[in-house]
Scaffold this active site. Structure first.
Site, short mmCIF file in Angstrom:
data_model
loop_
_atom_site.label_atom_id
_atom_site.label_comp_id
_atom_site.label_asym_id
_atom_site.label_seq_id
_atom_site.Cartn_x
_atom_site.Cartn_y
_atom_site.Cartn_z
N GLU A 128 -8.23 0.93 -3.49
CA GLU A 128 -8.25 2.04 -2.55
C GLU A 128 -6.83 2.38 -2.09
OE1 GLU A 128 -10.97 3.20 1.36
OE2 GLU A 128 -11.30 1.30 0.30
N GLY A 129 -6.07 1.35 -1.76
CA GLY A 129 -4.70 1.57 -1.32
C GLY A 129 -3.80 2.11 -2.42
#
Length: 466
Positions: free
Chosen positions: A200-201
């Site tokens: 996600e990051g």
């Protein structure tokens, strides 16, 4: 890490230099002209090759004007977040290239969302799957029917499903996988997954830097604040790598070379999860350890607010503001709230960096929404803010009887605590807030779509030459 692979470094071709040794003044003038001509020619060739290797828009435009037929690729991404689900449909174009592998140009995008999030359907997985199908059907117009079989359809659930019991989360994943397999897109066994926080990051970092055309240069740090989790991601120099856990470092392709990213995902430090966590911490302070209670009292809520309904994780709670001594100054009101919020943040962190993020900082999602609600940025265009500005707004919100925004004090104080106490950002360090860049949604979905399509192109090229 999903769908990321290392690419070969771009060849660094530099022209050889021509050293002209000094001759006597009797050297023939013709020979001097030859040397000058060769030098000019070498400089022109070096410039021209550099222009080609850089893949300038000018050269690509020239190719199109001469009849180059663009190749287009499509991708459909579902972001099944904790507070809602979103479909992002992308259309990419492969620009003309002579040397090396081309990047992709984002041509078009479609965005639609629905609420509540997929995790809200833990008791009815089939109904949850239907909400995903409904979103995909709204985006069908973006992909020509004849190209759907070759278009990847990826569903990624985030922290909302990571917080569910394993069996209930897997039931939702299985129901969604069965439903989307009937829609005619390219669906593989790993098309529906619970997304790792690191991915996600990394993908939101890709998105921010792709939309700002920074992949090949000085990149921006990306701070993403969701409902249940938050991610911090930025590029590391070789000297920095010893300062960060090896488990949080990833080598990723960026333009024509590989770089190292630091990324960390903090579960239960999303805005909504943190708000709930702070209320629970205060309940424990007040000797109310009843896990089944749905009544909370908070020093971060104005006393005029009594039994305000709030729904979190499909359960309704009633929040009241804690009493305040008469004439309590706003600095004291803020300090009282900040003390409990900071205590929750520091107790929930599983790792703290020692320094602020490297380079310029971009922040998204609830960082944006909280600032926009407070009037720190334009709600449509975004803008820049800082820890100091969040704090100034929090001081006002914590002493204002604003029943229309009962959580403003808690949320603004949380933004201060997360940026300063967790991420070590200084008071006046600028934070650029984005919801859209050049009309495109700032979402990790673009980073995922981009890397997936690039990997497919590379795999096809390798198969063709095998």
């Amino acid at each position: 890490m999903s769908n990321l692979r290392q690419r070969k470094l771009k060849d660094d071709t530099s022209a050889s230099h021509i050293n002209v040794r000094s001759r006597s003044h009797k050297q023939p003038r013709r020979l001097k002209k030859v040397f000058i001509f060769l030098i000019v020619l070498a400089l022109c060739v070096t410039y021209f090759l550099g222009m080609l290797a850089g893949q300038t828009q000018w050269f690509d435009g020239l190719a199109k004007s001469l009849g180059y037929e663009s190749v287009y690729h499509h991708a459909i991404i579902i972001d099944a977040g904790s507070s809602g689900s979103r479909v992002l449909a992308y259309k990419f174009r492969v620009p003309f290239t002579v040397f090396g592998q081309a990047n992709l140009d984002l041509v078009d995008e479609y965005f639609e969302q629905s609420k509540p999030g997929l995790s809200s359907f833990a008791d009815d997985p089939e109904k949850g799957a239907q909400t995903i199908v409904n979103l995909i059907k709204k985006a069908e117009f973006m992909t020509p029917a004849e190209k759907r079989r070759g278009t990847p359809l990826l569903v990624r659930a985030t922290a909302g499903l990571r917080l569910l019991p394993r069996d209930r989360a897997h039931a939702l994943v299985a129901a969604v996988a069965r439903a989307i397999a009937q829609l005619g897109y390219d669906v593989s066994p790993n098309s529906v997954e619970i997304m790792d926080g690191a991915d996600e990051g990394i993908f939101i970092w890709y998105t921010v830097n792709l939309l700002h055309s920074l992949i090949n240069g000085e990149t921006m740090a990306a701070l993403d604040l969701g409902g249940a989790s938050t991610q911090i991601t930025y590029q590391l120099s070789e000297a920095d790598t010893a300062l960060f856990p090896a488990a949080d470092q990833y080598v990723v392709p960026a333009g024509g070379e590989n770089i190292t990213l630091y990324t960390h995902s903090y579960l239960n430090l999303g805005l909504l999860a943190a708000r709930y966590g702070v209320f629970k911490l205060e309940a424990a302070d007040n000797n109310n350890n009843n896990n089944n209670t749905n009544e909370f009292t908070s020093v971060c809520v104005d006393p005029i607010v009594q039994r305000e309904p709030w729904t979190y994780a499909n359960k309704q709670y009633f929040i009241s503001g804690a009493p305040r001594p008469e004439g309590m100054k706003r600095d004291a009101v803020y300090a009282r709230c900040h003390a409990v919020v900071r205590r929750y943040v520091l107790a929930t962190l599983d790792w703290q960096p020692k320094e602020a993020p490297r380079g310029a900082v971009a922040a998204m999602s609830y960082f944006y929404d909280v600032a926009a609600d407070a009037g720190l940025i334009d709600v449509m265009r975004g803008g820049q803010t800082s820890v100091a500005q969040y704090r100034s707004s929090a001081l006002r919100a914590c002493s204002a009887s604003n029943v229309e925004q009962p959580w403003a004090c808690a949320d603004l104080v949380y933004a201060v605590a997360l940026l300063q106490d967790a991420y070590k950002m200084r008071d006046h360090e600028p934070v650029s807030l984005f919801k859209k860049v050049n009309g495109h949604e700032v979402s990790w979905a673009l980073g995922l779509a981009y890397t997936n399509v690039m990997n497919r192109i590379a795999a096809a090229a390798a198969a063709a030459t095998a």
